[in-house]
Design a protein around this motif. Structure first.
Motif, PDB file in Angstrom:
ATOM      1  N   THR A  37       8.571  -5.120  -6.494  1.00  0.00           N
ATOM      2  CA  THR A  37       8.459  -3.680  -6.836  1.00  0.00           C
ATOM      3  C   THR A  37       6.870  -3.154  -7.007  1.00  0.00           C
ATOM      4  OG1 THR A  37      10.434  -3.494  -7.950  1.00  0.00           O
ATOM      5  CG2 THR A  37       9.022  -1.537  -8.003  1.00  0.00           C
ATOM      6  N   VAL A  38       6.594  -2.333  -6.301  1.00  0.00           N
ATOM      7  CA  VAL A  38       5.295  -1.661  -6.449  1.00  0.00           C
ATOM      8  C   VAL A  38       5.297  -0.119  -6.761  1.00  0.00           C
ATOM      9  CG1 VAL A  38       3.092  -0.935  -5.057  1.00  0.00           C
ATOM     10  CG2 VAL A  38       4.307  -3.218  -4.556  1.00  0.00           C
ATOM     11  N   TRP A  39       4.455   0.159  -7.733  1.00  0.00           N
ATOM     12  CA  TRP A  39       4.213   1.880  -8.327  1.00  0.00           C
ATOM     13  C   TRP A  39       3.379   2.310  -7.929  1.00  0.00           C
ATOM     14  CZ3 TRP A  39       5.970  -2.415 -11.579  1.00  0.00           C
ATOM     15  CH2 TRP A  39       7.369  -2.680 -11.757  1.00  0.00           C
ATOM     16  N   ILE A  61      -2.161   1.892  -8.734  1.00  0.00           N
ATOM     17  CA  ILE A  61      -1.231   1.310  -8.089  1.00  0.00           C
ATOM     18  C   ILE A  61      -0.964  -0.126  -8.853  1.00  0.00           C
ATOM     19  CG2 ILE A  61      -2.843   0.076  -6.465  1.00  0.00           C
ATOM     20  CD1 ILE A  61      -0.768   0.072  -4.331  1.00  0.00           C
ATOM     21  N   SER A  62       0.365  -0.518  -8.968  1.00  0.00           N
ATOM     22  CA  SER A  62       0.515  -1.692  -9.901  1.00  0.00           C
ATOM     23  C   SER A  62       1.872  -2.332  -9.152  1.00  0.00           C
ATOM     24  CB  SER A  62       0.816  -1.340 -11.242  1.00  0.00           C
ATOM     25  OG  SER A  62       1.870  -0.656 -11.567  1.00  0.00           O
ATOM     26  N   ARG A  63       2.000  -3.499  -9.487  1.00  0.00           N
ATOM     27  CA  ARG A  63       3.090  -4.338  -8.710  1.00  0.00           C
ATOM     28  C   ARG A  63       3.818  -5.437  -9.857  1.00  0.00           C
ATOM     29  NH1 ARG A  63       1.027  -6.969  -3.649  1.00  0.00           N
ATOM     30  NH2 ARG A  63       2.991  -7.756  -3.550  1.00  0.00           N
ATOM     31  N   ASP A  64       5.197  -5.791  -9.479  1.00  0.00           N
ATOM     32  CA  ASP A  64       5.710  -6.616 -10.529  1.00  0.00           C
ATOM     33  C   ASP A  64       6.349  -7.493  -9.244  1.00  0.00           C
ATOM     34  OD1 ASP A  64       7.456  -8.336 -11.702  1.00  0.00           O
ATOM     35  OD2 ASP A  64       7.851  -6.868 -13.219  1.00  0.00           O
ATOM     36  N   ALA A  80       0.577  -1.138   0.100  1.00  0.00           N
ATOM     37  CA  ALA A  80      -0.039  -0.083   0.045  1.00  0.00           C
ATOM     38  C   ALA A  80       0.787   1.265   0.176  1.00  0.00           C
ATOM     39  CB  ALA A  80      -1.109   0.069   1.237  1.00  0.00           C
ATOM     40  N   TRP A  81       0.282   2.255  -0.340  1.00  0.00           N
ATOM     41  CA  TRP A  81       0.763   3.618  -0.357  1.00  0.00           C
ATOM     42  C   TRP A  81       0.118   4.392   0.601  1.00  0.00           C
ATOM     43  CZ3 TRP A  81       5.322   5.109  -2.337  1.00  0.00           C
ATOM     44  CH2 TRP A  81       5.987   4.032  -3.405  1.00  0.00           C
ATOM     45  N   ILE A 102      -2.749  -2.818  -2.987  1.00  0.00           N
ATOM     46  CA  ILE A 102      -2.863  -3.760  -4.029  1.00  0.00           C
ATOM     47  C   ILE A 102      -2.547  -5.280  -3.154  1.00  0.00           C
ATOM     48  CG2 ILE A 102      -0.410  -3.853  -4.786  1.00  0.00           C
ATOM     49  CD1 ILE A 102      -1.568  -4.379  -7.702  1.00  0.00           C
ATOM     50  N   SER A 103      -3.364  -6.367  -3.713  1.00  0.00           N
ATOM     51  CA  SER A 103      -3.216  -7.464  -3.095  1.00  0.00           C
ATOM     52  C   SER A 103      -1.916  -8.178  -3.648  1.00  0.00           C
ATOM     53  CB  SER A 103      -4.571  -8.535  -3.558  1.00  0.00           C
ATOM     54  OG  SER A 103      -4.491  -8.556  -5.114  1.00  0.00           O
TER      55      SER A 103
END
Length: 123
Positions: free
Chosen positions: A77-79, A69-72, A34-35, A50-51
């Motif tokens: 990494t989360v953006w 919000i997105s993640r890899d 989260a942010w 994001i889950s």
């Protein structure tokens, strides 16, 4: 567990910024990420989460339609892509991780925090 946030800066209203949060020492896919953001003297405010698998997201009403919000998980990494920024988005932004609470909007449910990154939006 360590989280390293970056990407903050000064931008004019209507502009965009992309924040990054790189994790180490844990498996990102097992954590909600989260942010949050915080102004001096105020409590941390939920922005987005994001889950672990990345298929579910949650946003504060104040940023819906503007932030993504997105993640890899492969890169741990989360953006947070922030578009149409407003002066009221100015704050220190923090990334956080929670193993137990999925998509929580409460800062108390997150036990791992990165250092903050300053976002300043000028009018």
């Amino acid at each position: 567990v360590q989280l390293q946030a970056s990407g903050g800066g000064l931008v004019q209203a209507g502009g965009s910024l992309r924040l990054s949060c790189v994790g180490s020492g844990f498996t990102l896919s097992m954590y909600t990420k989260a942010w949050f953001r915080q102004l001096p003297g105020k409590e941390r405010e939920f922005v987005a989460a994001i889950s672990g698998h990345g298929r579910s997201t949650r946003y504060a009403d104040s940023v819906k339609g503007r932030f993504t919000i997105s993640r890899d998980n492969a890169e741990n990494t989360v953006w947070l892509q922030m578009n149409s920024l407003k002066p009221e988005d100015t704050a220190v932004y923090y990334c956080a991780a929670s193993r137990e609470f999925a998509l929580s909007d409460s800062s108390h449910d997150y036990d791992h925090w990165g250092q903050g990154t300053q976002v300043t939006v000028s009018s």
